[in-house]
Scaffold this active site. Structure first.
Site, PDB file in Angstrom:
ATOM      1  CG  HIS A   9      -2.005  -1.051   1.103  1.00 48.65           C
ATOM      2  ND1 HIS A   9      -2.445  -1.808   2.157  1.00 48.65           N
ATOM      3  CD2 HIS A   9      -2.724  -1.455   0.012  1.00 48.65           C
ATOM      4  CE1 HIS A   9      -3.396  -2.639   1.733  1.00 48.65           C
ATOM      5  NE2 HIS A   9      -3.575  -2.448   0.445  1.00 48.65           N
ATOM      6  CB  ALA A  10       1.093   3.952  -2.500  1.00 51.98           C
ATOM      7  NE  ARG A  11      -3.895   4.817   2.793  1.00 55.23           N
ATOM      8  CZ  ARG A  11      -5.203   5.024   2.678  1.00 55.23           C
ATOM      9  NH1 ARG A  11      -5.647   6.137   2.149  1.00 55.23           N
ATOM     10  NH2 ARG A  11      -6.066   4.128   3.113  1.00 55.23           N
ATOM     11  CD  GLU A  12      -0.533   0.513   4.398  1.00 51.24           C
ATOM     12  OE1 GLU A  12       0.181  -0.507   4.357  1.00 51.24           O
ATOM     13  OE2 GLU A  12      -1.775   0.477   4.312  1.00 51.24           O
ATOM     14  NE  ARG A  48      -6.381   0.100   0.516  1.00 50.64           N
ATOM     15  CZ  ARG A  48      -6.176  -0.629   1.619  1.00 50.64           C
ATOM     16  NH1 ARG A  48      -5.518  -0.122   2.626  1.00 50.64           N
ATOM     17  NH2 ARG A  48      -6.619  -1.867   1.690  1.00 50.64           N
ATOM     18  CG  ASN A  50      -3.146  -7.148   1.158  1.00 48.81           C
ATOM     19  OD1 ASN A  50      -2.526  -8.132   0.739  1.00 48.81           O
ATOM     20  ND2 ASN A  50      -3.443  -6.977   2.441  1.00 48.81           N
ATOM     21  NE  ARG A  51      -9.502  -5.666   0.910  1.00 46.42           N
ATOM     22  CZ  ARG A  51      -8.555  -5.323   1.766  1.00 46.42           C
ATOM     23  NH1 ARG A  51      -7.311  -5.746   1.592  1.00 46.42           N
ATOM     24  NH2 ARG A  51      -8.841  -4.557   2.811  1.00 46.42           N
ATOM     25  CG  HIS A  55      -0.062  -3.946   5.237  1.00 47.17           C
ATOM     26  ND1 HIS A  55      -0.943  -3.532   4.293  1.00 47.17           N
ATOM     27  CD2 HIS A  55       0.357  -5.172   4.843  1.00 47.17           C
ATOM     28  CE1 HIS A  55      -1.067  -4.457   3.360  1.00 47.17           C
ATOM     29  NE2 HIS A  55      -0.298  -5.468   3.669  1.00 47.17           N
ATOM     30  CB  SER A  56       1.775   1.427   8.809  1.00 46.30           C
ATOM     31  OG  SER A  56       1.540   2.459   7.850  1.00 46.30           O
ATOM     32  CE1 TYR A  57      -4.147   4.851  11.996  1.00 41.05           C
ATOM     33  CE2 TYR A  57      -3.655   5.238   9.691  1.00 41.05           C
ATOM     34  CZ  TYR A  57      -4.482   5.412  10.785  1.00 41.05           C
ATOM     35  OH  TYR A  57      -5.646   6.139  10.660  1.00 41.05           O
ATOM     36  CE1 TYR A 115      -9.530  -4.831   6.660  1.00 40.74           C
ATOM     37  CE2 TYR A 115     -10.167  -2.991   8.051  1.00 40.74           C
ATOM     38  CZ  TYR A 115      -9.317  -3.550   7.107  1.00 40.74           C
ATOM     39  OH  TYR A 115      -8.257  -2.825   6.627  1.00 40.74           O
ATOM     40  CD  GLU A 132      -2.321  -3.114   9.159  1.00 35.48           C
ATOM     41  OE1 GLU A 132      -1.778  -1.997   8.980  1.00 35.48           O
ATOM     42  OE2 GLU A 132      -3.168  -3.595   8.399  1.00 35.48           O
TER      43      GLU A 132
END
Ligand code: ARG
Ligand code: ZN
Length: 417
Positions: free
Chosen positions: A167-170, A225, A242-243, A295-297, A347, A369
């Site tokens: 995920h790009a923003r992490e 993301r 990641n989906r 990943h984060s967060y 989830y 995370e």
């Protein structure tokens, strides 16, 4: 900075909002889809529910409208970050030449270009231990390099896989991959744990799984993301990588709507980044024992399944491992990580790399995370990098050593006569 009609200055902000009623939930769902905002938490408006914190990035130009709307419906909010732009500026400043900066290379965030340069240099400086392997390319044709760390040629050696930056923003995630490689190379032979790990297994590290998205967060939109692939019949860009793996693909917890943050793509492994990783893992599945995705967060140590509420076959074994890791982090760093299977801890999220790797036969499969819990969210300041990475490192060591122990070939008993 913008001036509003009332003359008050506004700027981008991150709001923390806890809806108290179903009506407020509906309003918030609306706000996060209708206005130019970026939902930080939860990942999709679908998961907004009563009494649960929502973290929302609100750009200056929507600030007034959004705040008016919240006020009109008596929804209270708290400003989580009043100056995200300042933080973003701090994180992208090229301070490598700033003599006042005492932080090391690994305590800063790096542009994609810097990371490619680092990959090259790391391999050149450690020809006996590091090899860069090209496993494929991204949608925009950027190369995907995996660093193979290997300190000896023991026969039948097993391996661990770590990927970062799906995920790009992490941003803390790629920072961890760099941290891990640097730590391994610096402390092999002096730290007992990492020595033990590397003596017994090779480690494959993919520092940036989603280079197009990562690049985009540096140049255009810090909150991006997904990847950057363009699909027919829609203006919306990007698939949630990641989906996109083939694990209960696109069932509840993912979306077939390209404009959402959790778009699953046109079909499983439709994305070239997903394909590259899946192909590499398929070829190496018999030697790779541990799969780890960073990943984060929110500070969580997760394991399969995320794509179903069913328990994994070795659920209790995995549970004990992350529990031990979380306890060690607590003891050493006084920081709490939640742990458990993905679906039960956060989830349902189908199509994830960890579940897919698990079903492929990699029975020790995890998603971490990292920091924090929402104070800075995706904008974790560089001064927090070392703590965040050391915590994750401790968890990786705990798990790798446990797997080593469990899977060690029994020593042949001494011959008796
Ligand atoms: N925050 C991650 C995501 O939404 C959680 C990943 C957990 N694992 C999974 N297969 N979904 O992608
Ligand atoms: Zn993520």
């Amino acid at each position: 900075m913008l001036k509003t009609a009332h003359g008050t200055e506004t700027q981008d902000q991150i709001l923390s909002i806890t809806p108290k009623t179903q009506e407020q939930v509906d309003i918030l769902k609306n706000v996060s889809t209708q206005y130019e905002t970026a939902l930080w938490q939860p990942v999709s408006p679908h998961y907004i529910k009563e009494e649960t914190q929502v973290h929302l990035f609100v750009p200056a130009n929507s600030s007034e409208t959004v705040k008016d709307l919240l006020q009109r419906h008596a929804i209270t909010h708290e400003v989580l970050l009043a100056n995200p732009n300042e933080l973003i500026e701090m994180q992208t400043r090229n301070d490598s030449t700033d003599p006042r900066s005492s932080s090391t290379y690994y305590e800063r965030y790096h542009s994609l270009e810097d990371i490619y340069f680092w990959i090259n240099r790391t391999q050149q400086d450690n020809p006996d231990k590091v090899k860069a392997i090209l496993i494929g390319s991204s949608y925009e044709k950027r190369p995907l390099y995996v660093l193979k760390l290997s300190v000896n040629n023991r026969p039948n050696k097993k391996a661990m896989w770590i990927d970062c930056g799906i995920h790009a923003r992490e941003w803390i995630s790629p920072a961890f991959c760099l941290w891990f490689v640097h730590y391994s190379l610096s402390f092999y032979k002096s730290n007992q744990d990492i020595t033990n790990i590397l003596d017994n297994m090779d480690v494959y590290v993919l520092p940036v799984l989603n280079p197009d998205g990562y690049h985009y967060t540096w140049t255009t939109n810090r909150m991006w993301r997904k990847n950057r692939s363009i699909s027919r019949n829609t203006k919306c860009i990007g698939v949630d990588l990641n989906r996109n793996f083939d694990a209960n693909w696109c069932t509840e917890g993912a979306s077939d709507e390209p404009c959402t943050e959790i778009y699953c793509g046109a079909f499983p492994e439709s994305e070239s980044e997903t394909q590259a990783v899946a192909n590499f893992l398929r070829i190496h599945k018999d030697i790779i024992q541990i799969y780890l995705s960073i990943h984060s967060y929110s500070q969580m140590l997760l394991f399969p399944y995320s794509c179903t509420l069913e328990e994994a076959e070795n659920h209790s074994e995995l549970f004990e491992m992350v529990q031990e890791a979380a306890q060690k982090i607590k003891r050493h760093y006084r920081n709490s990580y939640r742990y458990g299977s993905g679906a039960k801890t956060i989830y349902l999220a189908p199509g994830g790399s960890d579940d897919w790797a698990y079903n492929l036969g990699i029975k020790y499969s995890f998603t971490f995370e990292l920091q924090d819990r929402g104070r800075y969210g995706f904008l974790l300041p560089p001064s927090h990098i070392s703590r965040a990475c050391n915590e994750a490192l401790l968890a990786v060591k705990t798990i790798a050593l446990k797997v080593n122990e469990k899977t060690k070939a029994p020593t042949t008993p001494a011959q008796t006569i």
